[in-house]
Design a protein around this motif. Sequence first.
Motif, mmCIF file in Angstrom:
data_model
loop_
_atom_site.group_PDB
_atom_site.id
_atom_site.type_symbol
_atom_site.label_atom_id
_atom_site.label_comp_id
_atom_site.label_asym_id
_atom_site.label_seq_id
_atom_site.Cartn_x
_atom_site.Cartn_y
_atom_site.Cartn_z
ATOM 1 N N LYS A 105 -11.515 -18.569 -1.283
ATOM 2 C CA LYS A 105 -10.618 -19.626 -1.754
ATOM 3 C C LYS A 105 -10.482 -19.591 -3.271
ATOM 4 O O LYS A 105 -9.373 -19.645 -3.818
ATOM 5 C CB LYS A 105 -11.169 -20.975 -1.307
ATOM 6 C CG LYS A 105 -10.332 -22.181 -1.679
ATOM 7 C CD LYS A 105 -11.051 -23.472 -1.351
ATOM 8 C CE LYS A 105 -11.408 -23.571 0.106
ATOM 9 N NZ LYS A 105 -12.083 -24.842 0.449
ATOM 10 N N MET A 106 -11.598 -19.482 -3.967
ATOM 11 C CA MET A 106 -11.574 -19.500 -5.425
ATOM 12 C C MET A 106 -10.959 -18.231 -5.989
ATOM 13 O O MET A 106 -10.216 -18.270 -6.969
ATOM 14 C CB MET A 106 -12.991 -19.719 -5.954
ATOM 15 C CG MET A 106 -13.552 -21.087 -5.580
ATOM 16 S SD MET A 106 -15.329 -21.277 -5.877
ATOM 17 C CE MET A 106 -15.338 -21.324 -7.673
ATOM 18 N N ALA A 107 -11.234 -17.100 -5.347
ATOM 19 C CA ALA A 107 -10.632 -15.845 -5.794
ATOM 20 C C ALA A 107 -9.124 -15.851 -5.574
ATOM 21 O O ALA A 107 -8.352 -15.411 -6.439
ATOM 22 C CB ALA A 107 -11.267 -14.664 -5.060
ATOM 23 N N SER A 108 -8.684 -16.347 -4.431
ATOM 24 C CA SER A 108 -7.251 -16.376 -4.137
ATOM 25 C C SER A 108 -6.515 -17.295 -5.098
ATOM 26 O O SER A 108 -5.378 -17.026 -5.493
ATOM 27 C CB SER A 108 -7.003 -16.813 -2.690
ATOM 28 O OG SER A 108 -7.325 -18.175 -2.501
ATOM 29 N N ASP A 109 -7.178 -18.387 -5.489
ATOM 30 C CA ASP A 109 -6.566 -19.303 -6.447
ATOM 31 C C ASP A 109 -6.374 -18.615 -7.789
ATOM 32 O O ASP A 109 -5.326 -18.752 -8.434
ATOM 33 C CB ASP A 109 -7.442 -20.552 -6.599
ATOM 34 C CG ASP A 109 -6.743 -21.675 -7.347
ATOM 35 O OD1 ASP A 109 -5.758 -22.212 -6.812
ATOM 36 O OD2 ASP A 109 -7.159 -22.000 -8.469
ATOM 37 N N ALA A 145 -8.855 -25.869 -5.902
ATOM 38 C CA ALA A 145 -8.274 -24.593 -5.494
ATOM 39 C C ALA A 145 -7.187 -24.877 -4.471
ATOM 40 O O ALA A 145 -7.016 -26.010 -4.016
ATOM 41 C CB ALA A 145 -9.342 -23.681 -4.899
ATOM 42 N N GLU A 146 -6.455 -23.849 -4.109
ATOM 43 C CA GLU A 146 -5.429 -24.015 -3.092
ATOM 44 C C GLU A 146 -6.079 -24.059 -1.703
ATOM 45 O O GLU A 146 -7.027 -23.312 -1.431
ATOM 46 C CB GLU A 146 -4.433 -22.853 -3.138
ATOM 47 C CG GLU A 146 -3.524 -22.861 -4.350
ATOM 48 C CD GLU A 146 -2.574 -24.048 -4.347
ATOM 49 O OE1 GLU A 146 -1.893 -24.266 -3.332
ATOM 50 O OE2 GLU A 146 -2.537 -24.766 -5.360
ATOM 51 N N PRO A 147 -5.599 -24.904 -0.805
ATOM 52 C CA PRO A 147 -6.109 -24.876 0.572
ATOM 53 C C PRO A 147 -5.630 -23.608 1.280
ATOM 54 O O PRO A 147 -4.699 -22.937 0.804
ATOM 55 C CB PRO A 147 -5.487 -26.128 1.198
ATOM 56 C CG PRO A 147 -4.229 -26.342 0.427
ATOM 57 C CD PRO A 147 -4.539 -25.901 -0.986
ATOM 58 N N PRO A 148 -6.231 -23.247 2.404
ATOM 59 C CA PRO A 148 -5.800 -22.040 3.113
ATOM 60 C C PRO A 148 -4.392 -22.173 3.670
ATOM 61 O O PRO A 148 -3.932 -23.277 3.969
ATOM 62 C CB PRO A 148 -6.835 -21.911 4.240
ATOM 63 C CG PRO A 148 -7.351 -23.297 4.432
ATOM 64 C CD PRO A 148 -7.341 -23.927 3.081
ATOM 65 N N LEU A 149 -3.732 -21.041 3.804
ATOM 66 C CA LEU A 149 -2.423 -21.027 4.454
ATOM 67 C C LEU A 149 -2.569 -21.378 5.929
ATOM 68 O O LEU A 149 -1.681 -21.991 6.530
ATOM 69 C CB LEU A 149 -1.778 -19.648 4.321
ATOM 70 C CG LEU A 149 -1.418 -19.183 2.912
ATOM 71 C CD1 LEU A 149 -0.932 -17.735 2.959
ATOM 72 C CD2 LEU A 149 -0.347 -20.087 2.305
ATOM 73 N N ALA A 150 -3.674 -20.965 6.510
ATOM 74 C CA ALA A 150 -3.929 -21.245 7.928
ATOM 75 C C ALA A 150 -5.428 -21.229 8.182
ATOM 76 O O ALA A 150 -6.193 -20.645 7.418
ATOM 77 C CB ALA A 150 -3.241 -20.210 8.815
ATOM 78 N N VAL A 151 -5.824 -21.886 9.264
ATOM 79 C CA VAL A 151 -7.220 -21.902 9.699
ATOM 80 C C VAL A 151 -7.257 -21.427 11.139
ATOM 81 O O VAL A 151 -6.504 -21.921 11.984
ATOM 82 C CB VAL A 151 -7.829 -23.310 9.606
ATOM 83 C CG1 VAL A 151 -9.301 -23.280 10.017
ATOM 84 C CG2 VAL A 151 -7.681 -23.881 8.199
ATOM 85 N N VAL A 152 -8.135 -20.462 11.412
ATOM 86 C CA VAL A 152 -8.339 -19.979 12.776
ATOM 87 C C VAL A 152 -9.801 -20.235 13.114
ATOM 88 O O VAL A 152 -10.697 -19.560 12.613
ATOM 89 C CB VAL A 152 -8.015 -18.479 12.902
ATOM 90 C CG1 VAL A 152 -8.271 -18.007 14.334
ATOM 91 C CG2 VAL A 152 -6.567 -18.204 12.502
#
Length: 352
Positions: A105-109, A145-152
């Motif tokens: 999450k932090m890296a993607s942000d 940070a940004e939330p996930p696009l999706a959760v599986v």
Amino acid sequence: MFEKSTWIRLPRNVVVGHGVLERAIDVIDDLHLQGRPLFVTSPTPRRLAADPFAAQFEARGIDPAMVTVETASFDAVETVIETAEAEEVAYLVGIGGGKAIDIAKMASDHLDMGFLSVPTAASHDGIVSNRGSVPEGDTRHSVAAEPPLAVVADTEILAEAPWELTTAGCADIISNYTAVMDWRLAHRLKNVEYSEYSAALSEMTAEILVDNATMIRPGLEESAWIVTKALMSSGVAMSIASSSRPASGAEHLFSHQLDRLAPDGALHGHQVGVGAIMTAYLHGGDRGIWTDIRDALASIDAPTTADELGIDDETVLEALTTCHEIRDRYTILGDGMDEQAAREVATRTGVI
């Protein structure tokens, strides 16, 4: 004229159920994500979920990049960022418990790149929230940070996770009760921005677990389903509020201070659960909700005492009397408790 505006970022898709990992590639397709992904995982989740998920990509001729992290740290976040840039990936997938997902999450942000959350343990609400938490030295940093696009979330896998991780997730959610109490108090006394909707959603998640505590048992997929839904709701509440306030009050300050004083102590969720017993008592006294919190925690085998946390009484008292100094967040602890008051609340609630 009312001109206030709010930008709420939530996952586009949330897929929860038995065997849904087998259809995770369909979630990628639905999001119209293209290119090579980077999987961020840890050793056991790699075997349980990352490798099977990677096989779905390999069947399409795509070889996902993979980073396996051993510990949560800012160095690990930097490693993921460097790997993503070197491998020229298009998006990230966090696969595992809180550690792998928070790092992804932090890296993607930082990379301004989307990510997916694939939890293998229902250990905390970070699987869906817009907050990331990483320890550094004797403290823990929580960052936006940004939330996930999706959760599986595959409940078949989640049900097989170590029981203590599930009980830690339950305790983390149950502590929402006191987090919201603190939030309301801060709103009344300090005019802190407050969202009635977010608070109600957060409280509802706590009620779900307290009301269903007797149904939450090791190895039961239905239990994993209940806990995961509650974690999802808690994470969404934080995204709606654009703050961790719906799920973090004095009980979290107490836990963060325990991390400093006893770095190898208990799991985060277990610590905030015990903290919630004491802070609920401070909010309501002998007739408060603290006994309901304590009984629900005991029902799911979560710690309710310092001894069960594996932390000595004096460390608990030191944490309780000093944790208000950690951050500028008004809670029931105000400008701090003296030792005698801390000892009384910890004794009356049976924590020590």
